[in-house]
Design a protein around this motif. Structure first.
Motif, PDB file in Angstrom:
ATOM      1  N   THR A  59       2.974 -28.679 -22.358  1.00 11.74           N
ATOM      2  CA  THR A  59       2.051 -28.560 -23.496  1.00 11.74           C
ATOM      3  C   THR A  59       2.711 -29.054 -24.782  1.00 11.74           C
ATOM      4  O   THR A  59       2.037 -29.608 -25.651  1.00 11.74           O
ATOM      5  CB  THR A  59       1.503 -27.126 -23.664  1.00 11.74           C
ATOM      6  OG1 THR A  59       2.585 -26.213 -23.811  1.00 11.74           O
ATOM      7  CG2 THR A  59       0.624 -26.732 -22.493  1.00 11.74           C
ATOM      8  N   TYR A  62       2.196 -32.783 -24.639  1.00 10.60           N
ATOM      9  CA  TYR A  62       0.817 -33.094 -25.033  1.00 10.60           C
ATOM     10  C   TYR A  62       0.650 -32.980 -26.551  1.00 10.60           C
ATOM     11  O   TYR A  62      -0.156 -33.684 -27.147  1.00 10.60           O
ATOM     12  CB  TYR A  62      -0.174 -32.135 -24.371  1.00 10.60           C
ATOM     13  CG  TYR A  62      -0.630 -32.516 -22.990  1.00 10.60           C
ATOM     14  CD1 TYR A  62      -1.627 -33.464 -22.796  1.00 10.60           C
ATOM     15  CD2 TYR A  62      -0.087 -31.897 -21.861  1.00 10.60           C
ATOM     16  CE1 TYR A  62      -2.057 -33.797 -21.523  1.00 10.60           C
ATOM     17  CE2 TYR A  62      -0.511 -32.228 -20.591  1.00 10.60           C
ATOM     18  CZ  TYR A  62      -1.502 -33.177 -20.429  1.00 10.60           C
ATOM     19  OH  TYR A  62      -1.934 -33.507 -19.166  1.00 10.60           O
ATOM     20  N   TRP A  97       4.113 -40.090 -23.407  1.00 11.93           N
ATOM     21  CA  TRP A  97       4.318 -39.007 -24.369  1.00 11.93           C
ATOM     22  C   TRP A  97       4.846 -39.522 -25.706  1.00 11.93           C
ATOM     23  O   TRP A  97       4.463 -39.008 -26.761  1.00 11.93           O
ATOM     24  CB  TRP A  97       5.267 -37.955 -23.792  1.00 11.93           C
ATOM     25  CG  TRP A  97       4.738 -37.302 -22.557  1.00 11.93           C
ATOM     26  CD1 TRP A  97       5.378 -37.193 -21.346  1.00 11.93           C
ATOM     27  CD2 TRP A  97       3.462 -36.679 -22.362  1.00 11.93           C
ATOM     28  NE1 TRP A  97       4.589 -36.540 -20.442  1.00 11.93           N
ATOM     29  CE2 TRP A  97       3.398 -36.213 -21.040  1.00 11.93           C
ATOM     30  CE3 TRP A  97       2.356 -36.473 -23.190  1.00 11.93           C
ATOM     31  CZ2 TRP A  97       2.298 -35.542 -20.519  1.00 11.93           C
ATOM     32  CZ3 TRP A  97       1.248 -35.815 -22.678  1.00 11.93           C
ATOM     33  CH2 TRP A  97       1.227 -35.359 -21.362  1.00 11.93           C
ATOM     34  N   SER A 107      -1.862 -33.730 -32.442  1.00 13.27           N
ATOM     35  CA  SER A 107      -2.321 -33.349 -31.118  1.00 13.27           C
ATOM     36  C   SER A 107      -1.783 -31.945 -30.895  1.00 13.27           C
ATOM     37  O   SER A 107      -0.584 -31.715 -31.023  1.00 13.27           O
ATOM     38  CB  SER A 107      -1.781 -34.306 -30.055  1.00 13.27           C
ATOM     39  OG  SER A 107      -2.139 -33.851 -28.765  1.00 13.27           O
ATOM     40  N   THR A 109      -2.208 -28.184 -28.544  1.00 19.41           N
ATOM     41  CA  THR A 109      -2.786 -27.413 -27.451  1.00 19.41           C
ATOM     42  C   THR A 109      -3.428 -26.176 -28.059  1.00 19.41           C
ATOM     43  O   THR A 109      -2.744 -25.362 -28.684  1.00 19.41           O
ATOM     44  CB  THR A 109      -1.706 -27.008 -26.425  1.00 19.41           C
ATOM     45  OG1 THR A 109      -1.050 -28.193 -25.958  1.00 19.41           O
ATOM     46  CG2 THR A 109      -2.323 -26.275 -25.251  1.00 19.41           C
ATOM     47  N   GLN A 128      -6.988 -29.405 -25.450  1.00 19.94           N
ATOM     48  CA  GLN A 128      -6.118 -30.142 -26.359  1.00 19.94           C
ATOM     49  C   GLN A 128      -6.972 -30.745 -27.461  1.00 19.94           C
ATOM     50  O   GLN A 128      -7.998 -31.362 -27.180  1.00 19.94           O
ATOM     51  CB  GLN A 128      -5.396 -31.253 -25.579  1.00 19.94           C
ATOM     52  CG  GLN A 128      -4.261 -31.897 -26.302  1.00 19.94           C
ATOM     53  CD  GLN A 128      -3.058 -30.970 -26.417  1.00 19.94           C
ATOM     54  OE1 GLN A 128      -2.905 -30.013 -25.652  1.00 19.94           O
ATOM     55  NE2 GLN A 128      -2.203 -31.227 -27.386  1.00 19.94           N
ATOM     56  N   ASP A 159      -3.873 -35.087 -14.480  1.00 22.14           N
ATOM     57  CA  ASP A 159      -4.682 -34.567 -15.578  1.00 22.14           C
ATOM     58  C   ASP A 159      -6.109 -35.056 -15.366  1.00 22.14           C
ATOM     59  O   ASP A 159      -6.407 -36.236 -15.541  1.00 22.14           O
ATOM     60  CB  ASP A 159      -4.123 -35.073 -16.912  1.00 22.14           C
ATOM     61  CG  ASP A 159      -4.801 -34.473 -18.125  1.00 22.14           C
ATOM     62  OD1 ASP A 159      -5.809 -33.769 -17.962  1.00 22.14           O
ATOM     63  OD2 ASP A 159      -4.321 -34.717 -19.242  1.00 22.14           O
TER      64      ASP A 159
END
Length: 193
Positions: A59, A62, A97, A107, A109, A128, A159
């Protein structure tokens, strides 16, 4: 057989998206084929501290961390598979990433829900919020994330953004692989990854 194909054959999980996420108690869903990827953290299944560390690292990635420490949850030979990319090494995964901070103003989570967790896999829902640099308007995206593990490392990261599992054939696969193979030239993750 290629190394990527053998990794895919050995580690890819093809989750039953409808079976795992369809909420039969919610009448707002019109059909049994609907998927509900919105996380409900209060419904999370138990998770070990080691697997929680892996989810935290993922996370963070992300959310734009792009750190070497977070990247180390992946085995050197691992696959990342989403609607846009198919990467077959940790270095190529890093390219994805390391690209987030380049295209996103932010970005983050918002929430997760652990669906299942064992020493060989973690499956969770994730919400997200992506805010592109160009638009500066956040958009929450729900997905189902499946991580296949071996010896505490991620070997396959899938994903899913909708109820359809991914085909690994044809033009779509070619485009995803090209994105995975060439994005590192733009995002330039550290070579030692």
């Amino acid at each position: 057989m290629t190394s990527a194909q053998s990794l895919q054959d050995k580690y890819e999980i093809r989750p039953d998206a409808q079976g795992l996420t369809h909420d039969t108690t919610d009448s707002s869903h019109e059909s049994a084929a609907d998927v509900d990827y919105e996380p409900h953290p209060e419904r999370s299944a138990p998770i070990s501290s080691e697997n929680q560390r892996i989810v935290q690292a993922i996370t963070s990635l992300y959310s734009g961390s792009a750190s070497k420490t977070d990247m180390e949850v992946y085995a050197e030979e691992a696959i990342y598979d989403d609607p846009w990319s198919y990467c077959d090494t940790r270095y190529k995964i890093a390219g994805q990433w390391y690209g987030i901070p380049k295209v996103m103003a932010s970005s983050r989570t918002l929430k997760t829900e652990i669906i299942s967790s064992s020493h060989t896999q973690i499956m969770y829902k994730q919400q997200q919020e992506y805010t592109p640099r160009v638009l500066h308007v956040g958009k929450p995206v729900n997905s189902l994330v499946t991580l296949t593990l071996e010896k505490g490392k991620v070997r396959y990261h899938k994903d899913m953004w909708n109820e359809k599992d991914y085909s690994h054939k044809g033009l779509g696969k070619v485009m995803k692989t090209l994105n995975g193979d060439y994005l590192t030239k733009i995002t330039r993750p550290p070579k030692e990854l």
